[in-house]
Design a protein around this motif. Structure first.
Motif, short mmCIF file in Angstrom:
data_model
loop_
_atom_site.label_atom_id
_atom_site.label_comp_id
_atom_site.label_asym_id
_atom_site.label_seq_id
_atom_site.Cartn_x
_atom_site.Cartn_y
_atom_site.Cartn_z
N ARG A 1 0.81 -1.22 0.00
CA ARG A 1 0.00 0.00 0.00
C ARG A 1 0.84 1.27 0.00
NH1 ARG A 1 -5.73 -0.78 1.22
NH2 ARG A 1 -6.03 -2.64 -0.06
N GLU A 2 2.04 1.16 0.62
CA GLU A 2 2.85 2.36 0.73
C GLU A 2 4.00 2.35 -0.27
OE1 GLU A 2 3.70 3.62 4.68
OE2 GLU A 2 1.56 3.93 4.99
N ALA A 3 3.80 1.62 -1.35
CA ALA A 3 4.82 1.57 -2.39
C ALA A 3 4.94 2.94 -3.05
CB ALA A 3 4.45 0.53 -3.43
N THR A 4 6.14 3.31 -3.40
CA THR A 4 6.33 4.59 -4.09
C THR A 4 6.25 4.35 -5.60
OG1 THR A 4 8.70 4.28 -4.22
CG2 THR A 4 7.86 5.42 -2.28
N MET A 5 6.21 5.45 -6.35
CA MET A 5 6.20 5.37 -7.80
C MET A 5 7.34 4.49 -8.33
SD MET A 5 4.55 6.43 -10.37
CE MET A 5 3.68 7.94 -10.09
N VAL A 6 8.52 4.73 -7.79
CA VAL A 6 9.69 3.97 -8.24
C VAL A 6 9.49 2.47 -7.98
CG1 VAL A 6 12.20 3.70 -7.97
CG2 VAL A 6 11.15 5.96 -7.77
N ASP A 7 8.97 2.15 -6.81
CA ASP A 7 8.70 0.75 -6.47
C ASP A 7 7.76 0.12 -7.48
OD1 ASP A 7 10.19 1.04 -4.17
OD2 ASP A 7 8.44 1.46 -2.90
N ILE A 8 6.71 0.82 -7.80
CA ILE A 8 5.68 0.28 -8.69
C ILE A 8 6.24 0.08 -10.10
CG2 ILE A 8 3.37 0.60 -9.66
CD1 ILE A 8 2.84 2.53 -7.28
N VAL A 9 6.94 1.10 -10.59
CA VAL A 9 7.52 0.99 -11.93
C VAL A 9 8.45 -0.22 -11.98
CG1 VAL A 9 9.06 2.11 -13.60
CG2 VAL A 9 7.29 3.45 -12.44
N LYS A 10 9.26 -0.37 -10.92
CA LYS A 10 10.22 -1.46 -10.88
C LYS A 10 9.51 -2.81 -10.82
CE LYS A 10 14.05 -0.02 -8.55
NZ LYS A 10 14.67 0.10 -7.21
N ALA A 11 8.49 -2.89 -10.01
CA ALA A 11 7.82 -4.16 -9.78
C ALA A 11 6.89 -4.56 -10.93
CB ALA A 11 7.02 -4.10 -8.48
#
Ligand SMILES: [Zn+2]
Ligand SMILES: [Zn+2]
Length: 140
Positions: free
Chosen positions: A46-56
């Motif tokens: 839930r607290e993923a950042t933009m960078v986390d999401i793009v990476k994942a």
């Protein structure tokens, strides 16, 4: 007759609908949304950042921002989903620029309007002098 348009995403010609992208891009966007959404669902993400999401997920940041702007991804649910202000790069969750920048821009706009008001006044005064001058010249 069906109206044709160019997809703003891939430039393909498509039969115009309410969307500004073609069916293929639309389907791809939907798939991307599904992937992002599914990634964000577990509590730990839930607290993923933009960078986390793009990476994942491999989904482009631009597209994720679009989802946020369309309020399909709500920043109230995902507090870390901020993206960069177009002006200063600061974190924002809505619009194109942050509050600070929009306030600053508004201030500049006010100043600009004041300036242009002043210069129109000056111009008017100059014109009046011109008229006066040519009036006197004609009389001589
Ligand atoms: Zn397209
Ligand atoms: Zn800013």
């Amino acid at each position: 007759m069906a109206e044709l348009a160019n997809c703003i995403n891939c430039d393909a010609v498509y039969v115009k609908t309410l969307r500004n992208i073609c069916q293929k891009c639309y389907e791809e966007e939907e798939k991307a949304f599904e992937i992002v959404y599914r990634f964000l669902m577990p509590r730990k993400n839930r607290e993923a950042t933009m960078v986390d999401i793009v990476k994942a997920t491999g989904v482009k940041e631009k597209l994720i921002i679009k989802f946020i702007r369309e309020k399909r991804l709500r920043t109230s649910d995902f507090p870390m989903l901020a993206y960069g202000c177009e002006r200063c790069g600061g974190n924002i969750v809505t619009g194109n620029i942050c509050t600070d920048c929009s306030q600053e821009l508004r201030g500049e706009l006010d100043k600009f309007e004041e300036d242009s008001e002043r210069s129109t006044k000056r111009k008017l005064e100059e014109e009046q002098i011109d008229v006066y001058y040519s009036y006197n010249k004609d009389r001589q």
